[in-house]
Scaffold this motif. Structure first.
Motif, PDB file in Angstrom:
ATOM      1  N   ARG A 118       0.820  -1.209   0.000  1.00 19.02           N
ATOM      2  CA  ARG A 118       0.000   0.000   0.000  1.00 19.02           C
ATOM      3  C   ARG A 118       0.851   1.255   0.000  1.00 19.02           C
ATOM      4  O   ARG A 118       0.546   2.223  -0.655  1.00 19.02           O
ATOM      5  CB  ARG A 118      -0.861   0.009   1.239  1.00 19.02           C
ATOM      6  CG  ARG A 118      -2.291  -0.013   0.916  1.00 19.02           C
ATOM      7  CD  ARG A 118      -3.017   0.126   2.184  1.00 19.02           C
ATOM      8  NE  ARG A 118      -4.114  -0.798   2.189  1.00 19.02           N
ATOM      9  CZ  ARG A 118      -4.848  -1.052   3.244  1.00 19.02           C
ATOM     10  NH1 ARG A 118      -4.557  -0.500   4.393  1.00 19.02           N
ATOM     11  NH2 ARG A 118      -5.850  -1.868   3.159  1.00 19.02           N
ATOM     12  N   GLU A 153      -2.181   3.815  -1.871  1.00 18.64           N
ATOM     13  CA  GLU A 153      -3.622   3.629  -1.944  1.00 18.64           C
ATOM     14  C   GLU A 153      -4.335   4.481  -0.912  1.00 18.64           C
ATOM     15  O   GLU A 153      -3.778   4.844   0.096  1.00 18.64           O
ATOM     16  CB  GLU A 153      -3.964   2.167  -1.646  1.00 18.64           C
ATOM     17  CG  GLU A 153      -3.758   1.246  -2.801  1.00 18.64           C
ATOM     18  CD  GLU A 153      -4.188  -0.164  -2.441  1.00 18.64           C
ATOM     19  OE1 GLU A 153      -4.078  -1.011  -3.320  1.00 18.64           O
ATOM     20  OE2 GLU A 153      -4.606  -0.377  -1.305  1.00 18.64           O
ATOM     21  N   PRO A 163      -7.212   3.500   1.184  1.00 25.08           N
ATOM     22  CA  PRO A 163      -8.037   2.324   1.397  1.00 25.08           C
ATOM     23  C   PRO A 163      -9.271   2.552   2.260  1.00 25.08           C
ATOM     24  O   PRO A 163     -10.031   1.650   2.459  1.00 25.08           O
ATOM     25  CB  PRO A 163      -7.092   1.387   2.144  1.00 25.08           C
ATOM     26  CG  PRO A 163      -6.226   2.319   2.944  1.00 25.08           C
ATOM     27  CD  PRO A 163      -6.133   3.607   2.157  1.00 25.08           C
TER      28      PRO A 163
END
Lengths: 203, 331
Positions: free
Chosen positions: A100, A105, A107
């Motif tokens: 990540r 990202e 998320p």
């Protein structure tokens, strides 16, 4: 015929964990189900809190228990089952968090059928709705905590999670992460310093 | 080197830590992770330093603020995870058994060539597919009501032993597992007993919540009411406790229910549960807010106001007392 489990179903007590593990190693799926039952809530909670994504937490849950299932015969009782399981779970979570970091990202927001949904909304948040001032304060605090958690390294985040939310001692955390108690302590110290720096004006 | 020690200049500093050094220890102090000696030094300093005591209080408040940020996975997610795991295991992703099974021999044989690996995978898939669908069932299975809660009703089969026979045939022992479904009304004693078992399952809050929901429909039964009251006080899961309270709504005048609600009001760690306890304790038998509360309830609310730390919940209780023209304080 299936072997009988050493422990009655749904007793929920890891009282004779070694017997359960040995039974599961011998192919007793009832015993394996018991082991899953004992630990799966805390595993899911750990994954959910670290990854802040139900989908990722679900993947980690499944992969972790499948790895346990496949490799149970390699478990030699040289550490506790909990430590062994958590090694698998924390490695999977760390891998996910590192990926990540690379992908950058975001998320925590997903689109549900009724619109965007912040995955970090929790039951506690709903309960302050009746008090606008508290709701605002709580919202600001959550945003700030979210931001500082994202600013931590995956290892700091992991140690903080294991100590604060899972309540594990630093010695155990060191065993799980394959490091020393002192290193875990330093990691926790750095994490709390970051928290304090970011949130000091909130309290 | 421990970063907490960096500021120390000499050994005497341990005995007379300055404020900055002491505050560096607060985070680990709150986690109970300081050594005995370190904690002694911090305590000694705190005894004589009001500013550091104040700072420690701030740190405690910060510590508590983190707690509100914890995410509790929804019960439905746990159920889905268990169902996923069950499905994956049904597909033959099981442990490597100590004995070499015939399918492993097949996999080893086919796996010798990279070209044959897809064929091996297909063969294993076929075995799982056929095994799951064609083999007969043998009643209650090992996963009935346990890990496979929420999974479908398909049977689970597993070859546990194989043996070549003298006549050239093969003897295969298959463990066959099948979940059992029981259907019946809520007045059926068997159904009721199973539901009462389910609300006591310590490992599955989702199952407990669903069972509470169903049992609530028959809360006119003293046995069920008593179970719901027990859950209000003792269940570990906030959602289950709230659900049990919801189920007791029409029965708030029942003495056992009131005792449970009082215990929740004064002892539950969750502010949402305490708020719900207030609402139910002041509710009249017809579901309306009771115009007149008895002395015991007023006294309890006064005690609650004196000990409640959550401002929002406390204000709710104060408002009730104000409506009753009762003092918020105990004299």
């Amino acid at each position: 015929m299936l072997q009988r489990s050493a422990v009655a179903l749904n007793s929920g007590l890891p009282a004779d964990e070694a017997a359960l593990i040995r039974a599961a190693q011998g192919g007793d799926q009832d015993a394996f189900a018991q082991l899953v039952y004992v630990y799966d809530q805390s595993v899911l909670k750990l994954a959910m809190n670290l990854l802040r994504s139900p989908e990722d937490a679900r993947d980690v849950y499944q992969e972790a228990f499948l790895r346990v299932f496949r490799n149970l015969n390699n478990f030699r009782f040289d550490c506790s089952f909990h430590t062994w399981l958590y090694r698998i779970v924390t490695n999977l979570c760390l891998d996910q968090m590192r990926k990540r970091k690379v992908r950058r990202e975001e998320p925590t927001v997903l689109t549900a059928s009724d619109g965007p949904l912040d995955r970090m909304d929790s039951v506690q948040e709903e309960r302050v709705e009746g008090d606008p001032q508290r709701h605002l304060f709580s919202g600001q605090l959550r945003t700030r905590i979210k931001s500082v958690l994202e600013g931590m390294t995956p290892r700091e985040r992991m140690v903080f999670e294991l100590r604060h939310y899972q309540g594990l001692r630093l010695r155990r955390i060191g065993e799980i992460l394959g490091t020393t108690e002192e290193a875990a302590k330093n990691c926790l110290f750095r994490a709390t310093q970051k928290m304090r720096a970011a949130l000091g004006d909130f309290v | 080197m421990n970063p907490m020690n960096e500021a120390r200049t000499d050994k005497n500093a341990d005995k007379n830590m300055d404020c900055a050094q002491v505050r560096m220890h607060f985070a680990l102090l709150l986690y109970g992770e300081l050594s005995f000696d370190e904690e002694e030094h911090v305590d000694a300093h705190l005894d004589g330093c009001a500013l550091c005591r104040l700072e420690l209080e701030r740190q405690k408040a910060l510590h508590a603020a983190f707690d509100e940020f914890a995410v509790e996975p929804p019960a439905s997610l746990l159920r889905e995870c268990r169902a996923d795991l069950a499905a994956a295991m049904r597909q033959g992703l099981g442990p490597r058994a100590p004995k070499v099974h015939w399918w492993e021999g097949l996999r080893g044989f086919l796996g010798a060539s990279a070209l044959l690996r897809p064929a091996a995978a297909f063969a294993l898939l076929l075995v799982g597919f056929v095994g799951a669908r064609l083999l007969p069932s043998v009643g209650d299975g090992i996963f009935a009501g346990s890990i496979f809660t929420g999974a479908n009703q398909a049977g689970l089969s597993r070859v546990s032993d194989v043996e070549a026979q003298p006549d050239g045939s093969v003897r295969i022992v298959v463990d066959q597992i099948q979940r059992r479904t029981i259907t019946g009304g809520l007045d059926d004693q068997q159904i009721r007993t199973r539901l009462l078992d389910a609300v006591r399952d310590p490992n599955n809050p989702g199952l407990r919540a669903d069972s509470v929901d169903l049992l609530s429909r028959r809360a006119q039964s003293a046995e069920i009411r008593s179970e719901l009251a027990y859950l209000v006080v003792h269940d570990q899961n906030d959602g289950v406790r709230l659900k049990a309270m919801e189920g007791l709504k029409p029965w708030v005048t029942d003495p056992e229910v009131r005792v449970a609600l009082s215990q929740a009001l004064l002892g539950d760690a969750n502010p949402g549960v305490r708020t719900q306890a207030i609402d139910l304790l002041i509710q009249g038998p017809a579901g309306n807010s009771a115009p007149n509360l008895d002395r015991a309830t007023i006294g309890m609310l006064q005690q609650f106001v004196s000990q409640e730390r959550n401002a929002s919940v406390r204000q709710r209780a104060e408002k009730v007392l104000e409506l009753m023209n009762a003092s918020a304080e105990i004299y």
